[in-house]
Motif scaffolding. Structure first.
Motif, mmCIF file in Angstrom:
data_model
loop_
_atom_site.group_PDB
_atom_site.id
_atom_site.type_symbol
_atom_site.label_atom_id
_atom_site.label_comp_id
_atom_site.label_asym_id
_atom_site.label_seq_id
_atom_site.Cartn_x
_atom_site.Cartn_y
_atom_site.Cartn_z
ATOM 1 N N LEU A 131 -9.586 -9.809 3.030
ATOM 2 C CA LEU A 131 -9.825 -8.359 2.895
ATOM 3 C C LEU A 131 -11.309 -8.040 2.888
ATOM 4 N N GLU A 132 -12.103 -8.961 2.382
ATOM 5 C CA GLU A 132 -13.557 -8.744 2.455
ATOM 6 C C GLU A 132 -13.997 -8.694 3.912
ATOM 7 N N TYR A 133 -13.342 -9.487 4.745
ATOM 8 C CA TYR A 133 -13.660 -9.498 6.172
ATOM 9 C C TYR A 133 -13.403 -8.107 6.783
ATOM 10 N N MET A 155 -0.468 2.396 -6.309
ATOM 11 C CA MET A 155 -0.718 2.036 -4.914
ATOM 12 C C MET A 155 -2.169 2.402 -4.560
ATOM 13 N N PRO A 156 -2.688 1.900 -3.490
ATOM 14 C CA PRO A 156 -2.134 0.902 -2.572
ATOM 15 C C PRO A 156 -2.231 -0.516 -3.115
ATOM 16 N N GLY A 157 -1.439 -1.383 -2.487
ATOM 17 C CA GLY A 157 -1.285 -2.743 -2.999
ATOM 18 C C GLY A 157 -2.492 -3.644 -2.830
ATOM 19 N N HIS A 158 -3.517 -3.209 -2.101
ATOM 20 C CA HIS A 158 -4.694 -4.091 -1.989
ATOM 21 C C HIS A 158 -5.516 -4.085 -3.272
ATOM 22 N N LYS A 159 -5.233 -3.101 -4.133
ATOM 23 C CA LYS A 159 -5.900 -2.968 -5.434
ATOM 24 C C LYS A 159 -7.425 -3.075 -5.309
ATOM 25 N N GLN A 160 -7.918 -2.423 -4.278
ATOM 26 C CA GLN A 160 -9.373 -2.346 -4.034
ATOM 27 C C GLN A 160 -10.006 -3.728 -3.848
ATOM 28 N N ASN A 161 -9.180 -4.716 -3.622
ATOM 29 C CA ASN A 161 -9.634 -6.106 -3.458
ATOM 30 C C ASN A 161 -10.661 -6.521 -4.513
ATOM 31 N N ASP A 175 -2.063 -6.147 10.061
ATOM 32 C CA ASP A 175 -2.085 -7.483 10.665
ATOM 33 C C ASP A 175 -2.562 -8.502 9.615
ATOM 34 N N MET A 176 -3.607 -8.108 8.894
ATOM 35 C CA MET A 176 -4.186 -9.007 7.895
ATOM 36 C C MET A 176 -3.237 -9.181 6.698
ATOM 37 N N ALA A 177 -2.626 -8.087 6.262
ATOM 38 C CA ALA A 177 -1.701 -8.189 5.120
ATOM 39 C C ALA A 177 -0.543 -9.128 5.479
ATOM 40 N N ARG A 178 -0.032 -8.973 6.684
ATOM 41 C CA ARG A 178 1.071 -9.834 7.130
ATOM 42 C C ARG A 178 0.623 -11.298 7.158
#
Ligand SMILES: Cc1ncc(COP(=O)(O)O)c(C=O)c1O
Length: 480
Positions: A39-41, A26-32, A272-275
């Motif tokens: 996610l860059e935003y 974790m976390p699930g964004h995997k550092q983008n 909000d963004m993940a959703r």
């Protein structure tokens, strides 16, 4: 010029980043690492978005603006009556649901391998627990979900219980039969609370097991940060239409107590963004992930020392196809070290002879390729079993003897004694290896010889373990 010697936390994180690891935790964004636009935003606006409650930014504790709007969209995605963003992890959600729905002194049936937050809630709410023991997945020596027939027997004997708290999915991705369990609870007038911390992604793809709330749970809590592209500490609580307005209002009151008065807008924006990402593209992203995991399994099929946990290893349950549990003849801890040091692969956790890796919708194909190469190299030509693994006691699953309640312990003197000499005494602390965060002993339980051996042979006290005593290894806090 930044003097990194004076900022140890930053330095540590910088070093980890510079190693360019293949990340299976974790976390699930995997550092983008895939640089997805959304996610860059967030990354670009990190400091701009870190604000407080001002005109127009709403208030998490009594939302009537942008946060309310965000949570209404969330409820649609989660198919709940209402859903709430949490900024203090699933832990705050577990506290809120348990202390919102149960009253002081209530009896609650608890799955014994729940996360420590459930035990803390029992303590905070002065609740009485009746435990149900989980099933053991034999060949993997791991604890799974609960057996429906076992539950039926316990419910039969505890008609006065107000509810049931279970964990589904487990850390290993195994899910209990929530549909059947919820019917049994309803029939017996018991509430069903599901710690679904590891299942936040279930709501976003048909390829995954159904979410607890859609299978009849009265309330569920999911960690967005574990399996979705969201920042650490972000989580969601879902309530079902089966709850009354009064019950929901009580849970809302509890969320105000258990969460900070300064909720991070970065966390809220991140959820909000993940959703949004998952609503828009979840089916494709999860599809990719499942394909990568399946391809990993398929391509290592010829190596007989490697076994993946699959649905046919368990009974009457489903399994999360994105969770990777690998069983080998090598001790999981040792394998984890080899993967990290030799192959720059960081897993989520090791447990017995298993390693657990968390897949995310943002995973890149190249990390799976790296993992394939590493496992093939380690195990091709590998013979026999690892000696450290055989010396260990694989699983501690002995029903504890409960001697005192938490309330009784509160009035007792405690003392720290040598673990070796503690057989037969009553434990006065909670010992929680983390991960997975499941306590191996709780206050009020008698310390058995088996537990002592388990702790010593597995070096539990020297590891990443959450406990109340702060002594050097080898001691345990007991009732004097
Ligand atoms: C099953 C389970 N429940 C609850 C939690 C707590 O979640 P959080 O860390 O988001 O507070 C965890 C964390 O590992 C967990 O594994």
């Amino acid at each position: 010029m930044i003097d990194f010697d004076k900022i140890p936390i930053v330095s540590g994180l910088k070093s980890y980043k510079e190693r360019n690891m293949a990340v299976f935790h974790m976390p699930g964004h995997k550092q983008n690492k895939g640089l997805i636009e959304e996610l860059e935003y967030i990354r670009e606006n990190l400091y701009d978005f870190d604000i407080t409650e001002i005109e127009g930014s709403d208030n998490l504790h009594s939302p009537d603006g942008i946060i309310k709007e965000g949570m209404e969209l969330l409820a649609k995605s989660m198919k709940s009556k209402k859903s709430y963003y949490l900024v203090n992890g699933s832990t705050s959600g577990v506290y809120s649901m348990m202390l919102g729905l149960f009253n002081r002194g209530d009896k609650v049936i608890i799955q014994r391998n729940c996360h420590k937050s459930v035990y803390s809630a029992l303590e905070l709410g002065d609740l009485t627990a009746e435990y149900i023991y989980p099933k053991v997945i034999d060949n993997f020596e791991i604890l799974s979900g609960i057996n429906y027939n076992d539950l039926k027997k316990i419910v039969e004997k505890n008609k006065d219980a107000k509810g049931l708290v279970i964990t589904s999915p487990s850390y290993f991705g195994t899910c209990s039969d929530i549909e059947k369990i919820s019917k049994l609870c309803k029939k017996n007038d018991m509430l069903l609370l599901v710690d679904e911390a590891h299942g936040a992604h279930f709501s976003f793809s048909k390829m995954l097991p159904y979410s607890a709330i859609s299978l009849g749970a009265d309330v569920s809590v999911t960690s967005f940060h574990k399996t979705l592209p969201s920042l650490t500490q972000t989580a969601v609580l879902n309530v079902s239409k089966s709850l009354s307005d009064k019950q929901i209002a009580k849970i809302e009151e509890r969320m105000k107590i258990f969460q900070t008065t300064s909720p991070s807008y970065l966390f809220l924006a991140s959820m909000d963004m993940a959703r949004y990402i998952m609503d828009k593209d979840g089916e494709r992203l999860i599809g990719n992930l499942v394909n990568m995991v399946n391809d990993l399994k398929e391509s290592l099929k010829d190596i007989k020392q490697i076994r993946f946990l699959e649905e046919n290893d368990i009974n009457e349950e489903r399994i999360d196809p994105t969770r990777i549990v690998i069983n080998t003849p090598v001790d999981g801890e040792k394998l984890s070290d080899i993967l990290r040091e030799k192959y720059q692969i960081q897993i989520e956790m090791s447990y017995s002879n298993n390693i657990v890796l968390i897949g995310s919708p943002l995973d890149l194909k190249e990390v799976y390729e790296r993992l394939k190469v590493a496992l093939r190299e380690i195990f091709s030509g590998f013979k026999g079993s690892d000696t450290t693994a055989t010396e260990k006691i694989k699983l501690y699953n002995i029903p504890p003897i409960v001697k005192l309640t938490q309330r009784e312990i509160d009035f007792k003197e405690t003392i720290d004694i040598n673990l070796e000499a503690s057989e037969g005494t009553i434990c006065a602390e909670t010992i929680v290896p983390y991960p997975p965060g499941v306590p191996i002993i709780l206050p009020g339980e008698e310390i058995s010889r088996e537990l002592i051996d388990f702790i010593i042979k597995n070096n539990i006290l020297e590891k990443n373990v959450i406990r109340s005593s702060n002594l050097s290894s080898g001691k345990i806090r007991v009732i004097a």
